[in-house]
Design an enzyme around this catalytic site. Sequence first.
Site, short mmCIF file in Angstrom:
data_model
loop_
_atom_site.label_atom_id
_atom_site.label_comp_id
_atom_site.label_asym_id
_atom_site.label_seq_id
_atom_site.Cartn_x
_atom_site.Cartn_y
_atom_site.Cartn_z
CE LYS A 96 -22.50 1.44 -4.94
NZ LYS A 96 -21.21 0.73 -4.93
CD GLU A 118 -25.15 11.02 -4.19
OE1 GLU A 118 -26.23 11.63 -4.30
OE2 GLU A 118 -24.97 10.08 -3.41
CB SER A 385 -19.43 -5.99 -2.40
OG SER A 385 -18.12 -5.49 -2.57
#
Length: 406
Positions: A96, A118, A385
């Site tokens: 991310k 959010e 990931s």
Amino acid sequence: MSNKLDASLMPDEQGFFGEYGGRFVPPMLEPIMQEIGDAYEKIKDDPVFKEELFYLQKHYTGRPSPIFHAKNISNNIGGAQIYLKREDLNHTGAHKINHCLGEALLAKKMGKKKLIAETGAGQHGVALATAAALVGLECDIYMGEVDIAKEAPNVTRMNILGAKVIPVTHGLKTLKEAVDSAFEAYVGDPITQFYAIGSVVGPHPFPQMVRDFQSVIGREAKEQFQELTGKQPENLVACVGGGSNAMGLFTEFLNDEDVNIFGVEPAGTSFKTGDHAATLKLGTPGMIHGFKCYLLQDENGEPSAVNTIASGLDYPGVGPQHSYLKDVKRVNYETINDKEAIDAFMRLSREEGIIPALESAHAVAHAMKMAATMSKNETILVNLSGRGDKDIDYIVEVYGKELGLA
Ligand SMILES: *Cc1c(COP(=O)(O)O)cnc(C)c1O
């Protein structure tokens, strides 16, 4: 007839990948989205911006992330060779940070003062709070009260990083309500704030922009894999929630017709509505959060409840490009259930000494299944990931007895 797909042409000017994507926002946001799109188009090939981003990727995130040959698991399975692209080794422990840094830099260049978003379990919130601290922007993270109680360590991280965690107290007090509140706050002031979307979803230009920021994964992997093995991988596997880590790996290979590509969705506890989040397998085209995609929805077009042990995969929609890639059959979308994911989580930990995120464990589980049916000289490259430290308390709490951990 060749079914060749030129990924470099996607999306079109209106942000459509085939019939999916687009920009379905209130009229007042239309010019703002256009402005973000224009700023991004201008900046993305600017040598100064590229160099700044490259510098941070290398010296801050720690890129390139290595590729590791998981020999123990491969040998134990006795089939194809499994390789892992180690996004878990990035600063903050997942992929991310790749798009958060890109979005934060863009917001800064556009003269924005504050990043807002959010968060569900808090992973996107922490990555964004990190990027905000680094580039010097304020950061407001909207989070449901229920999630705040469940994910205390991530709330603490965001606070330490200087972000403001804003509790959302209406409805079920989880991710969907957090999206509503963040969106409402954004509409209240879209001039000084920048809504940093956390995956390849949302209105145009976000699916394209987040994909481009993530595509460093595949560009690195292509070179690294060639160097390591003397060839390209026959198969790619990545988990799909919104779909950003998957697009990050896949993009560079989409035009390579010999590479088979697999996206893995969570089958949760069953294929009954509310028990899974297998959007591409069981959804139908619909509208969510300003774009069109496959959607798990009821007969009124309202998003269905979703469920999986991997909170990062818990989304009833999916990126528009994945929706398109399913229809044109360039990517195969498969599912892995909670139990198979836990098994892969434990096996990767015990056999390779790598504790994967539960999201990533879905990709590992599918790769293990595939490997068993393939020959020893075939290869599977899995996008790992993220790391699983965030998941260990949950594993012990829910599966501790069964796994001999509690
Ligand atoms: C958030 C997250 C995902 C899911 O997001 P995508 O946009 O589908 O990549 C997957 N893995 C990890 C580790 C995550 O934190």
